[in-house]
Design an enzyme around this catalytic site. Structure first.
Site, short mmCIF file in Angstrom:
data_model
loop_
_atom_site.label_atom_id
_atom_site.label_comp_id
_atom_site.label_asym_id
_atom_site.label_seq_id
_atom_site.Cartn_x
_atom_site.Cartn_y
_atom_site.Cartn_z
N ILE A 77 0.81 -1.26 -0.14
CA ILE A 77 -0.04 0.11 0.07
C ILE A 77 1.01 1.35 -0.03
CG2 ILE A 77 -1.64 1.43 1.33
CD1 ILE A 77 -2.68 -1.10 2.57
N ALA A 78 0.57 2.19 -1.12
CA ALA A 78 1.40 3.39 -0.69
C ALA A 78 0.39 4.69 -1.10
CB ALA A 78 2.70 3.42 -1.81
N GLU A 111 2.56 -7.81 6.32
CA GLU A 111 3.67 -7.48 7.08
C GLU A 111 3.96 -6.03 7.03
OE1 GLU A 111 4.32 -11.69 5.68
OE2 GLU A 111 4.22 -9.77 4.30
N ASN A 116 7.21 1.37 11.08
CA ASN A 116 6.29 2.16 10.42
C ASN A 116 4.90 2.27 11.51
OD1 ASN A 116 4.37 3.41 8.80
ND2 ASN A 116 5.07 2.21 6.92
N TYR A 123 -3.72 0.10 10.15
CA TYR A 123 -4.15 -1.36 9.99
C TYR A 123 -4.95 -1.78 11.45
CZ TYR A 123 -0.89 -1.47 6.42
OH TYR A 123 -0.24 -1.32 5.18
#
Length: 153
Positions: A77-78, A111, A116, A123
């Protein structure tokens, strides 16, 4: 399927999105995926599903899944650096969860870098829980990864 969240739309990624996706990828990661990796994932891998978030006709984020038996594994995801902090990561996570629920998968996993904290908080907001560590998982820094899981049913 398209999902609209205010002025951000989540939809399935196409090969036409790759220029913008590669811009985000290269600005987000020290060891970015190659264009060919995305071409394979989006165009050839029948067990992969990638989405983009579009704002003002511009791809501003993306995320991907692999379908592994009855699980959805979030691959990446970015969010474009200019659009971070606006809740666009939520749109991507919500769409990936929706896709997994639609396919009646049992759980999701991912992961995330131990450092981060922003991603971990995102999440956790959606019910992912830390369940383990993969030591030295990230090749660029040898940083550990936290393994997170979410039960869907």
């Amino acid at each position: 399927m398209e999902k609209n969240n205010d002025d951000v739309i989540a939809r399935k990624m196409t090969l036409d999105d790759l220029d913008e996706v590669m811009d985000i990828e290269n600005k987000s990661f020290t060891t970015p995926w190659s264009r060919n990796a995305f071409i394979t994932e989006v165009g050839k891998n029948t067990l992969a599903y990638y989405v983009v978030a579009v704002k003002d006709k511009k791809v501003v984020a993306y995320g991907g899944l692999w379908f592994v038996v009855d699980e959805g594994h979030i691959t990446n995801i970015a969010v474009h650096p200019d659009y971070r902090g606006l809740g666009i990561g939520n749109v991507i996570v919500e769409e990936l969860i929706r896709v997994c629920e639609e396919r009646k998968l049992s759980r999701m996993t991912l992961e995330v870098r131990k450092s981060n904290n922003i991603a971990q908080s995102l999440y956790k907001k959606y019910g992912f829980e830390s369940k383990g560590i993969r030591p030295g998982y990230y090749q660029d820094t040898k940083e550990d990864a936290i393994i997170m899981w979410k039960e869907l049913r």
